[in-house]
Scaffold this motif. Structure first.
Motif, mmCIF file in Angstrom:
data_model
loop_
_atom_site.group_PDB
_atom_site.id
_atom_site.type_symbol
_atom_site.label_atom_id
_atom_site.label_comp_id
_atom_site.label_asym_id
_atom_site.label_seq_id
_atom_site.Cartn_x
_atom_site.Cartn_y
_atom_site.Cartn_z
ATOM 1 N N VAL A 137 72.333 -17.242 13.777
ATOM 2 C CA VAL A 137 72.948 -15.961 13.427
ATOM 3 C C VAL A 137 73.356 -15.178 14.672
ATOM 4 C CG1 VAL A 137 72.446 -13.690 12.466
ATOM 5 C CG2 VAL A 137 71.870 -15.732 11.163
ATOM 6 N N GLY A 138 72.504 -15.155 15.693
ATOM 7 C CA GLY A 138 72.806 -14.371 16.882
ATOM 8 C C GLY A 138 73.824 -14.992 17.809
ATOM 9 N N ASP A 139 74.341 -16.177 17.468
ATOM 10 C CA ASP A 139 75.290 -16.873 18.339
ATOM 11 C C ASP A 139 76.724 -16.399 18.155
ATOM 12 O OD1 ASP A 139 73.210 -18.360 19.336
ATOM 13 O OD2 ASP A 139 73.604 -20.124 18.095
ATOM 14 N N LEU A 140 76.992 -15.623 17.106
ATOM 15 C CA LEU A 140 78.345 -15.144 16.832
ATOM 16 C C LEU A 140 78.469 -13.664 17.162
ATOM 17 C CD1 LEU A 140 79.056 -16.905 13.404
ATOM 18 C CD2 LEU A 140 79.951 -17.564 15.653
ATOM 19 N N SER A 141 79.682 -13.221 17.425
ATOM 20 C CA SER A 141 79.932 -11.807 17.721
ATOM 21 C C SER A 141 79.727 -10.964 16.465
ATOM 22 C CB SER A 141 81.365 -11.626 18.224
ATOM 23 O OG SER A 141 82.293 -11.922 17.192
ATOM 24 N N PRO A 142 79.413 -9.670 16.633
ATOM 25 C CA PRO A 142 79.249 -8.789 15.454
ATOM 26 C C PRO A 142 80.486 -8.772 14.561
ATOM 27 C CG PRO A 142 78.400 -7.711 17.427
ATOM 28 C CD PRO A 142 79.084 -8.962 17.889
ATOM 29 N N GLU A 143 81.677 -8.843 15.174
ATOM 30 C CA GLU A 143 82.907 -8.830 14.370
ATOM 31 C C GLU A 143 82.993 -10.063 13.474
ATOM 32 O OE1 GLU A 143 82.758 -8.507 17.646
ATOM 33 O OE2 GLU A 143 83.158 -6.347 17.854
ATOM 34 N N ASP A 144 82.650 -11.223 14.021
ATOM 35 C CA ASP A 144 82.688 -12.442 13.209
ATOM 36 C C ASP A 144 81.555 -12.470 12.190
ATOM 37 O OD1 ASP A 144 84.981 -13.445 14.351
ATOM 38 O OD2 ASP A 144 83.936 -14.641 15.856
ATOM 39 N N ALA A 181 89.360 -27.681 18.070
ATOM 40 C CA ALA A 181 89.310 -26.682 17.003
ATOM 41 C C ALA A 181 89.784 -25.320 17.482
ATOM 42 C CB ALA A 181 87.882 -26.567 16.456
ATOM 43 N N ASN A 182 89.686 -25.068 18.795
ATOM 44 C CA ASN A 182 90.073 -23.762 19.338
ATOM 45 C C ASN A 182 90.656 -23.945 20.741
ATOM 46 O OD1 ASN A 182 90.413 -21.038 19.735
ATOM 47 N ND2 ASN A 182 88.225 -20.576 19.964
ATOM 48 N N PRO A 183 91.873 -24.489 20.841
ATOM 49 C CA PRO A 183 92.456 -24.784 22.159
ATOM 50 C C PRO A 183 92.784 -23.548 22.982
ATOM 51 C CG PRO A 183 94.056 -25.174 20.413
ATOM 52 C CD PRO A 183 92.756 -24.912 19.736
ATOM 53 N N GLN A 184 92.848 -22.368 22.363
ATOM 54 C CA GLN A 184 93.189 -21.141 23.087
ATOM 55 C C GLN A 184 91.967 -20.403 23.628
ATOM 56 O OE1 GLN A 184 96.328 -20.515 23.716
ATOM 57 N NE2 GLN A 184 96.945 -22.290 22.496
ATOM 58 N N ALA A 185 90.793 -20.973 23.467
ATOM 59 C CA ALA A 185 89.565 -20.284 23.881
ATOM 60 C C ALA A 185 89.382 -20.328 25.386
ATOM 61 C CB ALA A 185 88.357 -20.913 23.200
ATOM 62 N N GLU A 186 88.564 -19.417 25.889
ATOM 63 C CA GLU A 186 88.064 -19.478 27.252
ATOM 64 C C GLU A 186 86.605 -19.907 27.181
ATOM 65 O OE1 GLU A 186 88.696 -15.872 29.341
ATOM 66 O OE2 GLU A 186 90.886 -16.077 29.376
ATOM 67 N N TRP A 187 86.109 -20.481 28.280
ATOM 68 C CA TRP A 187 84.769 -21.073 28.292
ATOM 69 C C TRP A 187 83.975 -20.440 29.422
ATOM 70 C CZ3 TRP A 187 84.899 -23.919 23.984
ATOM 71 C CH2 TRP A 187 86.148 -24.371 23.553
ATOM 72 N N VAL A 188 82.877 -19.785 29.052
ATOM 73 C CA VAL A 188 82.117 -18.998 30.017
ATOM 74 C C VAL A 188 80.638 -19.345 29.907
ATOM 75 C CG1 VAL A 188 81.499 -16.665 30.783
ATOM 76 C CG2 VAL A 188 83.788 -17.108 29.855
ATOM 77 N N ILE A 189 79.997 -19.549 31.070
ATOM 78 C CA ILE A 189 78.549 -19.756 31.113
ATOM 79 C C ILE A 189 77.896 -18.419 31.434
ATOM 80 C CG2 ILE A 189 76.656 -20.882 32.342
ATOM 81 C CD1 ILE A 189 78.488 -23.245 32.846
ATOM 82 N N LYS A 190 77.040 -17.962 30.544
ATOM 83 C CA LYS A 190 76.350 -16.691 30.736
ATOM 84 C C LYS A 190 75.070 -16.703 29.914
ATOM 85 C CE LYS A 190 78.815 -14.194 27.056
ATOM 86 N NZ LYS A 190 79.557 -12.956 26.737
ATOM 87 N N PRO A 191 74.191 -15.712 30.109
ATOM 88 C CA PRO A 191 72.926 -15.692 29.356
ATOM 89 C C PRO A 191 73.170 -15.561 27.860
ATOM 90 C CG PRO A 191 72.809 -14.225 31.249
ATOM 91 C CD PRO A 191 74.239 -14.645 31.126
ATOM 92 N N LYS A 192 72.349 -16.262 27.106
ATOM 93 C CA LYS A 192 72.399 -16.162 25.655
ATOM 94 C C LYS A 192 71.774 -14.855 25.211
ATOM 95 C CE LYS A 192 70.972 -18.579 21.429
ATOM 96 N NZ LYS A 192 70.387 -19.807 20.864
ATOM 97 N N ALA A 193 72.411 -14.192 24.251
ATOM 98 C CA ALA A 193 71.879 -12.928 23.742
ATOM 99 C C ALA A 193 70.517 -13.169 23.117
ATOM 100 C CB ALA A 193 72.838 -12.324 22.719
ATOM 101 N N SER A 194 69.564 -12.302 23.435
ATOM 102 C CA SER A 194 68.199 -12.475 22.911
ATOM 103 C C SER A 194 68.111 -12.003 21.484
ATOM 104 C CB SER A 194 67.205 -11.705 23.772
ATOM 105 O OG SER A 194 67.542 -10.339 23.831
#
Length: 677
Positions: free
Chosen positions: A280-287, A664-677
């Motif tokens: 559940v916490g892996d998606l943005s609030p908007e999604d 599935a999402n060729p227009q995405a950007e890919w970023v390494i950052k901390p996972k939201a707790s």
């Protein structure tokens, strides 16, 4: 026998037992301190009274009752439910010294058509009510499956028919929305691939999952005494599309039997698709907001497919304190706590109570069941209210049973139940009307997706604690059924004016719900992949609508023409990502550029193949970083995120196959950052 327990707030707890004509004494249903410990006279009196009630229920014969009983209780004897009724008695006795509180919840009756109008609004389809061409509503409609579209159509038909009867404003014809002719439906829905009923693979079908490895599945089974048969759950196709045969009502009543033995629960496995699993916490609030819309539509379609009515309560007003710890709405608590700890998702007081019990109380015999001292809990409650936010409260003085009493008090005194007033009838219905545990679990899964964020995060923290209690059964003597019986009345009994009796008709029903929540929580807090696919389609439809709108803007068209004349640029390959100017270059097919702002090597172009996983990319950054930075930097776990394109933000499963996600999402950007707790 009919047993009623009432309080001054007009809540009625009604339960039925098949063996006794005796009526349980009226019990005031309050929400206060815990009763004294088992060593005190009042506690012995309370436990003795519970045992007398249960002996009375089980020993006195009676002719068959003439009323309709809850199916779930036919199979439960009085001894198996003793802990439940003792907890109810403890709640009653602990509230006797507390002042009477005003009504917290008020319900208003629904006018004809109002329920459907509210359903459409809650499902993100207010455009069907207003008649406006809202992009979000149109995008949502374009993603619906056959059964989901039928559920929307059914509610909209009822709504429009009601308005016509009332001579209200002109409403849109359902045929204009779904493209339905007079003879048969012709609207397009999202195609679904052939799947077996409820995720079971049929002979001759190719498996849709990859081969099993050590981390390739989510296993929600039993630690001991597991049944030999393991069932698989599929997230690839909507639950409502997977319903093929609906049991008749008589079959439900015949087969609806609970067994308190934990080994009676089946073992479920969710295979990871090539996209991995999404929490559940892996998606943005908007999604996640869109997931809630889709979950309500899917839950309604699922209940429709099973021939079950989806009932919802309607609350007019929720009262609660604005400050303090107990009796404060979760959203208000979090708003206050976030001023102290930004980004916190579970109230601080609730976290502290859980931490106290996890540190010292998990091995305490009878934890949660054995009540603490009423006078001590009352004093601790008052002291916490005064000292908690000043950080002067002494937690060492709190005994384990008293901490458990405070924890249960916090849950009971929430102005709105943890699982919300609105959907409590749906929780009860999924057990009362659906006999197969797999179907119950699918309905429960969608209900969890529907919860407000604060409720869902707090419930998750609570269930994780309860799982730890059960894991220490050897020392604390609290098995899954014991814990479920104790917790159920604290979660499903609430105060409110004109509260619906149906939510509390069956003690065994609510205990079974809690049991499912504890046992299968890892499954329930995973977002079904078919919902994520629909969110992607919804975002793509919204982007396409926006692009079409821009094309009608003359100023934009002129600007585009001028820019084109100034500098002709060759078209970039499909799947190219927009980078900062110093990194811009044509990226070949199957190559992504990954950003890592917290690493010394901030970006890297990576060629993907069919076996590249998200964790492989993380490992490569770890190895090639000049300072040897770890995936766990500063105590935070680093994860690969998919950002933009047809998703808001998506923290990827380490086992996700990147070429599949990229396609599935060729227009995405890919970023390494901390996972939201």
């Amino acid at each position: 026998v009919r047993m009623e327990m009432k309080d001054s707030g007009s809540v009625v707890l009604t339960a039925y037992h098949p063996h006794s004509p005796a009526r349980m004494p009226s019990v005031e249903q309050g929400f206060g301190q815990e009763v004294p410990s088992s060593h005190s006279p009042s506690s012995r009196k309370s436990l003795s009274r519970c045992r007398r009630i249960n002996r009375m229920l089980s020993n006195e014969p009676t002719p068959p009752p003439t009323f309709s009983r809850s199916n779930s209780q036919v199979s439960m004897d009085s001894t198996s439910m003793e802990d439940f009724w003792c907890e109810v008695e403890s709640i009653k006795e602990s509230s006797e010294d507390r002042p009477e509180e005003s009504t917290l919840l008020e319900f208003k009756p629904a006018d004809e058509g109002e329920l459907e109008a509210e359903w459409l609004q809650d499902a993100g389809l207010s455009t069907l009510i207003s008649g406006a061409e809202e992009e979000d509503g149109q995008a949502l409609l374009s993603t619906l499956t056959r059964t989901q579209a039928a559920a929307v159509q059914k509610r909209y038909n009822t709504y429009t028919q009601t308005l016509r009867k009332k001579n209200k404003h002109t409403v849109r014809d359902v045929r204009d929305i779904f493209g339905i002719s007079d003879s048969s439906p012709t609207f397009e829905t999202v195609p679904v691939s052939p799947v077996p009923s409820n995720g079971i693979q049929l002979p001759g079908q190719k498996p849709v999952w990859k081969s099993v490895s050590s981390n390739s599945c989510l296993d929600c089974g039993l630690d001991k005494g597991s049944p030999s048969v393991t069932e698989e759950l599929s997230y690839e196709v909507s639950f409502s599309e997977s319903v093929t045969v609906v049991p008749k009502t008589r079959e439900w009543q015949k087969n609806q039997r609970f067994k308190k033995d934990d080994s009676a629960l089946p073992k479920f496995i969710v295979r990871k698709s090539r996209f991995g699993l999404t929490e559940v916490g892996d998606l943005s609030p908007e999604d996640m907001k869109k997931i809630r819309y889709l979950s309500l539509i899917e839950l309604t379609a699922f209940y429709d497919a099973l021939g079950v009515e989806l009932k919802r309560n309607r609350t007019e007003r929720i009262k609660g304190r604005e400050n303090g710890l107990f009796g404060v709405p979760l959203t208000a608590l979090l708003e206050n706590d976030q001023k102290k700890v930004p980004g916190i998702k579970v109230p601080l007081i609730f976290q502290k109570l859980l931490l106290k019990l996890e540190e010292t109380g998990l091995e305490t015999e009878g934890i949660l069941r054995v009540p603490g001292s009423a006078s001590r809990v009352k004093n601790l409650h008052q002291e916490l209210e005064a000292k908690f936010y000043e950080d002067t409260f002494d937690w060492d003085q709190v005994r384990n049973n008293d901490a458990a009493g405070l924890l249960k008090m916090f849950i009971r005194e929430l102005p709105s139940p943890l699982f919300t007033i609105e959907y409590l009838p749906a929780f009860i219905t999924l057990v009362e009307k659906i006999s197969k545990i797999k179907l119950q679990l699918q309905a429960l899964h969608l209900l969890i997706m529907l919860l407000p964020e604060a409720n869902r995060d707090t419930a998750k923290a609570f269930l994780q604690f309860l799982k730890k209690v059960v894991a220490n059964e050897g020392k604390n003597k609290m098995n899954l059924w014991n814990v479920s019986m104790i917790v159920a009345p604290n979660l499903f009994i609430y105060k409110g004016k004109r509260a619906n009796q149906q939510e509390m008709q069956a003690a065994a029903t609510t205990a079974h719900i809690v049991r499912l929540l504890i046992r299968y929580q890892d499954i329930l807090w995973t977002v079904p992949s078919f919902l994520i696919s629909q969110v992607r389609k919804m975002n793509e439809a919204a982007m396409n609508n926006s692009k079409r709108q821009l094309m009608f803007d003359k100023g934009v068209r002129k600007l585009l023409r001028r820019k084109t004349m100034e500098r002709e640029r060759p078209e970039r390959p499909e799947g190219a990502v927009t980078f900062p100017p110093y990194l811009q270059s044509e990226i070949p097919e199957g190559v992504i550029r990954v950003y890592a702002p917290l690493h010394s090597k901030v970006s890297m172009a990576i060629q993907l193949n069919s076996q590249t996983k998200a964790k492989d990319i993380l490992a490569r950054f770890h190895c090639e970083n000049s300072h040897g930075s770890s995936q766990n930097m500063g105590g935070q776990i680093q994860s690969l995120h998919e950002i933009g394109g047809n998703i808001g933000q998506h923290c990827l499963d380490p086992d996700a196959y990147m070429l599949d996600v990229y396609r599935a999402n060729p227009q995405a950007e890919w970023v390494i950052k901390p996972k939201a707790s």
